[in-house]
Write a protein that holds these residues in place. Sequence first.
Motif, mmCIF file in Angstrom:
data_model
loop_
_atom_site.group_PDB
_atom_site.id
_atom_site.type_symbol
_atom_site.label_atom_id
_atom_site.label_comp_id
_atom_site.label_asym_id
_atom_site.label_seq_id
_atom_site.Cartn_x
_atom_site.Cartn_y
_atom_site.Cartn_z
ATOM 1 N N UNK A 1 0.821 -1.222 0.000
ATOM 2 C CA UNK A 1 0.000 0.000 0.000
ATOM 3 C C UNK A 1 0.854 1.272 0.000
ATOM 4 N N UNK A 2 2.011 1.237 0.636
ATOM 5 C CA UNK A 2 2.868 2.420 0.674
ATOM 6 C C UNK A 2 3.442 2.721 -0.711
ATOM 7 N N UNK A 3 3.779 1.672 -1.476
ATOM 8 C CA UNK A 3 4.364 1.874 -2.796
ATOM 9 C C UNK A 3 3.305 2.191 -3.843
ATOM 10 N N UNK A 4 2.044 1.765 -3.606
ATOM 11 C CA UNK A 4 0.988 1.979 -4.591
ATOM 12 C C UNK A 4 0.582 3.446 -4.665
ATOM 13 N N UNK A 5 0.547 4.131 -3.535
ATOM 14 C CA UNK A 5 0.140 5.530 -3.518
ATOM 15 C C UNK A 5 1.342 6.417 -3.803
ATOM 16 N N UNK A 6 1.195 7.381 -4.688
ATOM 17 C CA UNK A 6 2.323 8.273 -4.950
ATOM 18 C C UNK A 6 2.583 9.150 -3.725
ATOM 19 N N UNK A 7 3.852 9.385 -3.491
ATOM 20 C CA UNK A 7 4.218 10.211 -2.349
ATOM 21 C C UNK A 7 3.877 11.664 -2.654
ATOM 22 N N UNK A 8 3.329 12.374 -1.681
ATOM 23 C CA UNK A 8 3.049 13.790 -1.920
ATOM 24 C C UNK A 8 4.357 14.571 -1.964
ATOM 25 N N UNK A 9 4.420 15.508 -2.875
ATOM 26 C CA UNK A 9 5.630 16.324 -3.002
ATOM 27 C C UNK A 9 5.634 17.389 -1.931
ATOM 28 N N UNK A 10 6.830 17.688 -1.477
ATOM 29 C CA UNK A 10 6.972 18.747 -0.493
ATOM 30 C C UNK A 10 6.847 20.083 -1.218
ATOM 31 N N UNK A 11 6.026 20.966 -0.721
ATOM 32 C CA UNK A 11 5.898 22.264 -1.397
ATOM 33 C C UNK A 11 7.163 23.091 -1.221
ATOM 34 N N UNK A 12 7.581 23.697 -2.308
ATOM 35 C CA UNK A 12 8.757 24.562 -2.266
ATOM 36 C C UNK A 12 8.306 25.981 -1.976
ATOM 37 N N UNK A 13 9.100 26.682 -1.221
ATOM 38 C CA UNK A 13 8.733 28.087 -1.013
ATOM 39 C C UNK A 13 8.908 28.869 -2.316
ATOM 40 N N UNK A 14 7.944 29.705 -2.618
ATOM 41 C CA UNK A 14 7.982 30.483 -3.857
ATOM 42 C C UNK A 14 8.969 31.629 -3.689
ATOM 43 N N UNK A 15 10.177 31.424 -4.197
ATOM 44 C CA UNK A 15 11.202 32.453 -4.122
ATOM 45 C C UNK A 15 11.602 32.841 -5.531
ATOM 46 N N UNK A 16 11.718 34.118 -5.788
ATOM 47 C CA UNK A 16 12.192 34.505 -7.123
ATOM 48 C C UNK A 16 13.647 34.088 -7.299
ATOM 49 N N UNK A 17 13.982 33.713 -8.523
ATOM 50 C CA UNK A 17 15.348 33.287 -8.808
ATOM 51 C C UNK A 17 16.279 34.485 -8.733
ATOM 52 N N UNK A 18 17.353 34.314 -8.003
ATOM 53 C CA UNK A 18 18.301 35.408 -7.843
ATOM 54 C C UNK A 18 19.381 35.298 -8.912
ATOM 55 N N UNK A 19 19.584 36.344 -9.656
ATOM 56 C CA UNK A 19 20.601 36.374 -10.692
ATOM 57 C C UNK A 19 21.865 37.011 -10.137
ATOM 58 N N UNK A 20 22.976 36.387 -10.404
ATOM 59 C CA UNK A 20 24.255 36.923 -9.977
ATOM 60 C C UNK A 20 24.913 37.573 -11.185
ATOM 61 N N UNK A 21 25.311 38.817 -11.025
ATOM 62 C CA UNK A 21 25.936 39.495 -12.158
ATOM 63 C C UNK A 21 27.346 38.960 -12.360
ATOM 64 N N UNK A 22 27.713 38.813 -13.600
ATOM 65 C CA UNK A 22 29.038 38.299 -13.951
ATOM 66 C C UNK A 22 29.898 39.446 -14.454
ATOM 67 N N UNK A 23 31.195 39.307 -14.312
ATOM 68 C CA UNK A 23 32.056 40.363 -14.847
ATOM 69 C C UNK A 23 31.956 40.398 -16.370
ATOM 70 N N UNK A 24 32.170 41.574 -16.923
ATOM 71 C CA UNK A 24 32.042 41.750 -18.372
ATOM 72 C C UNK A 24 33.117 40.973 -19.117
ATOM 73 N N UNK A 25 34.355 41.025 -18.640
ATOM 74 C CA UNK A 25 35.431 40.314 -19.330
ATOM 75 C C UNK A 25 35.584 38.932 -18.726
ATOM 76 N N UNK A 26 35.741 37.953 -19.580
ATOM 77 C CA UNK A 26 35.895 36.575 -19.134
ATOM 78 C C UNK A 26 37.215 36.030 -19.624
ATOM 79 N N UNK A 27 37.691 35.021 -18.940
ATOM 80 C CA UNK A 27 38.922 34.373 -19.361
ATOM 81 C C UNK A 27 40.142 35.110 -18.860
ATOM 82 N N UNK A 28 41.269 34.743 -19.382
ATOM 83 C CA UNK A 28 42.528 35.336 -18.967
ATOM 84 C C UNK A 28 42.679 36.685 -19.652
ATOM 85 N N UNK A 29 42.641 37.746 -18.851
ATOM 86 C CA UNK A 29 42.736 39.087 -19.405
ATOM 87 C C UNK A 29 44.106 39.706 -19.174
#
Length: 170
Positions: free
Chosen positions: A55-83
């Motif tokens: 019976x435990x395997x027959x019923x799908x497990x309820x998913x844990x609700x995730x807190x609704x958080x906006x995705x945080x973007x991290x700014x990257x430096x303009x120049x990349x690689x070996x400068x």
Amino acid sequence: MTVLTWSDERVEQLKKLWEAGLSASQIAAELGNVTRNAVIGKVHRLGLSGRAKSPAAAAPRPRKPRPAQPMMRVSRPISRGNTALAQAFDVEIEPDPIAYDNVVPMSQRLSLLELNEATCHWPVGDPASPEFFFCGGKALAGLPYCAHHSRVAYQPAADRRRAPAHKPTR
């Protein structure tokens, strides 16, 4: 190394345990002297399927609700690689009175053979056409282009990405 032969009694016990919904590990422990993989292989060879699920395997497990958080973007430096060896170009900001939008005076236009380090190497037109020429204006020190064409050629990467391509109006 001992070779296990599946006797008729062991096969019948395997079938009953499989139909009862036991896992391959549980069946291997119950039968004794056999591995989980041996049980899985035998079940596959016998073509057993459709076993009763617990019976435990027959019923799908309820998913844990995730807190609704906006995705945080991290700014990257303009120049990349070996400068370390990157060249920093200082381009004049003052407007170039000679060449705007490929309007180059006839006296300033040069062919490939006429170019030198002091002249602008900016190509104008289709190289396959007889009207093709190079700008020929006074090149900036250490650069192959005049002030106007240097501003066109050496734009900061961030500005190129942000500015949408505009179409000339007629």
